[in-house]
Design an enzyme around this catalytic site. Structure first.
Site, PDB file in Angstrom:
ATOM      1  CG  HIS A  78      28.585  64.811  36.253  1.00 10.55           C
ATOM      2  ND1 HIS A  78      28.071  63.969  35.287  1.00 10.55           N
ATOM      3  CD2 HIS A  78      29.981  64.350  36.030  1.00 10.55           C
ATOM      4  CE1 HIS A  78      28.783  62.935  34.839  1.00 10.55           C
ATOM      5  NE2 HIS A  78      29.915  63.137  35.045  1.00 10.55           N
ATOM      6  CB  CYS A  79      23.571  62.704  38.533  1.00 17.52           C
ATOM      7  SG  CYS A  79      22.284  64.135  38.288  1.00 17.52           S
ATOM      8  CB  ALA A  80      21.400  61.190  34.211  1.00 15.78           C
ATOM      9  CB  THR A  81      20.124  65.763  33.530  1.00 21.47           C
ATOM     10  OG1 THR A  81      19.510  65.781  34.865  1.00 21.47           O
ATOM     11  CG2 THR A  81      19.568  64.749  32.772  1.00 21.47           C
ATOM     12  NE  ARG A  82      19.497  66.176  38.566  1.00 21.38           N
ATOM     13  CZ  ARG A  82      18.607  65.430  39.479  1.00 21.38           C
ATOM     14  NH1 ARG A  82      18.675  65.880  40.679  1.00 21.38           N
ATOM     15  NH2 ARG A  82      18.900  64.095  39.293  1.00 21.38           N
TER      16      ARG A  82
END
Length: 505
Positions: free
Chosen positions: A26-30
């Site tokens: 995952h990244c900051a929002t996804r």
């Protein structure tokens, strides 16, 4: 804390189950997935999950937009799915199984330039600010600050008419900032060779040393080659042959070719050199031959090819049909982002800066970002009141205006098609105007609205007009396309519903 267990179970089911997941991160929002069979993912059902705000596929990764709670969602997902998360770099490696050869090549190019782009952006802003200090005519300010004591030339024009001429402070700032600008652009090959070593998993300090050998102060500076007679070019004399001591300041292709040669030599040597002596022999027999070949073969070849590419692009931008070139580039840039081919423009931009002192491509990229954001802004207006979509559309529009288009394109515009086309048309028109008037940026900068700061100051006025076109045209076209169902298959205009008034009202 929100309970995402039900949403996680639904996502796991609709994505094809645990067996279909090759890697997840995952990244900051996804959430970022690499799926064994991407066709098993049911986009419609996934997007109907309450916690999901959109989906898109890019660079072989299936990405599910969750929002700021993505870390909590991710932890719940790994617990229920039994899939251990991996790093984003591991996901990128795994995702290559879903990429064709062109996508893989562009992915490599992106991974090389992404780590050095922040420095290039800073350098572009510095060059723009130095242009203001050193180029803008300030005759009235000059006369005011020296209390009418300005000296005049024989022609009667003030000598002190720039900010650097009338203020010792800003003159000092101008000189000091060149220290940073020179470090970024003249020594760019160091960043490129380091980044290649990092990407290829080889010894990064060797990449740095290789880059330094391409820009060493003992070499004839690349910017001075054209004005130096052949007989005056310094050289290393080995008795029976000589090697010209020419530097490759700001050159992209020579650094890339040398960087990859070093990486592949090191990787190959690791396989055949015994571990006990590898610390000595691998670095030596990787670095020394690479430096020699870089200055005798790869450097000159890269310089010529880079010159051909930049000259070809520059010829197109300066031809009698440059308006068509600008219109097509502006129109097609967003589709290039979808394919990943847009990463090649970084190398072209930097080559144009090295050869011609600025780039005409980058202003059109900034305008394309603005156009995509304006199309999303129109969707926000058309769908006002849709709280779930606004969680995607509002941040997406902001990110577009600040230079990052993927959330807008994949989360909104491509989903509905017609805003994406509207943005392409607006970008094409703005790109055409930008090219006709030869709008030039100092270098790659912050995309979107802040892009103005990287534009050479004599082109500010026309670039502001182009920005206005990139804002207004996509916004208006998006509304028109929806109203008349042009390029619109999934967002039909609401029909007016007429009902009989209730009794007593």
């Amino acid at each position: 804390m929100a309970d995402y267990s039900q949403d996680v179970k639904q996502l796991l089911e609709y994505i094809g189950g645990s067996a279909n997941i090759s890697a997840v991160s995952h990244c900051a929002t996804r959430m970022r997935f690499v799926l064994n069979d991407p066709s098993l993912a049911d986009n419609k059902k996934i997007e109907d999950i309450s916690a999901v705000k959109g989906t898109f596929t890019q660079a072989g990764q299936y990405q599910v937009i969750i929002g700021n709670d993505v870390a909590t969602f991710y932890n719940e997902f790994t617990k229920i799915s039994g899939k251990e998360g991996v790093s984003k770099d591991d996901v990128k490696i795994a995702s290559k199984q879903n990429q064709n050869p062109i996508q893989r090549a562009m992915s490599v190019l992106a991974e090389i330039f992404t780590p050095i782009i922040p420095a290039i952006i800073v350098g572009g802003l510095i060059l723009g600010f130095r242009n203001i200090l050193g180029e803008i005519q300030m005759e009235s300010l000059g006369q005011l600050m020296i209390d009418g004591m300005a000296q005049f030339t024989d022609a009667g024009a003030p000598i002190y008419n720039r900010i650097v001429d009338v203020s010792q402070f800003w003159n000092g700032v101008n000189g000091f900032l060149w220290l940073i600008g020179e470090a970024i652009f003249h020594f760019l090959p160091v960043g490129i060779t380091w980044s290649i070593a990092k990407k290829m998993g080889t010894t990064q300090i060797l990449g740095i040393v290789l880059g330094i050998t391409l820009v060493s102060p003992q070499l004839l500076n690349a910017y001075g080659v054209a004005g130096t007679a052949a007989a005056d070019v310094p050289f290393w004399d080995f008795g029976f042959f000589q090697i010209d001591m020419i530097g490759y300041q700001a050159q992209v292709l020579p650094a890339m070719l040398a960087g990859f040669l070093l990486a592949y030599l090191e990787l190959g040597l690791r396989k055949i050199v015994p571990q006990a002596i590898s610390m000595i022999f691998v670095p030596f027999f990787a670095l020394v031959p690479t430096v020699l070949i870089a200055h005798t073969v790869l450097g000159p070849i890269g310089w010529v090819i880079g010159g051909w590419v930049s000259s070809l692009v520059y010829a197109g931008l300066g031809s009698s049909v440059n308006w068509l070139f600008g219109a097509l580039f502006g129109f097609l840039y967003s589709p290039l982002v979808i394919t990943g081919l847009h990463h090649m423009t970084n190398a072209i931009d930097l080559q144009l800066v090295a050869d011609f002192g600025g780039t005409n491509l980058w202003p059109m990229i900034a305008l394309s970002n603005i156009a995509q954001g304006s199309a999303v802004l129109a969707i926000i207006f058309l769908h006002r009141g849709d709280k779930k979509e606004e969680q995607i559309s509002i941040p997406a529009a902001i990110s577009c205006y600040l230079g990052v288009t993927e959330p807008a394109m994949f989360g909104i515009n491509i989903k509905y098609i017609y805003p994406f086309v509207a943005a392409m048309i607006g970008s094409g028109i703005a790109g055409m105007i930008s090219t006709i008037f030869n709008v030039t940026a100092n270098s790659i900068g912050v995309g979107g609205l802040p892009g103005l700061l990287s534009i050479q100051n004599e082109y500010w006025f026309i670039f502001i007009i182009c920005m206005g076109i990139a804002i207004v045209v996509p916004f208006v076209l998006t509304i028109v396309f929806r109203k008349y169902n042009i390029f619109n298959k999934s967002d039909q205009t609401e029909q007016a519903i007429v009902t009989e008034p209730e009794l007593g009202k």
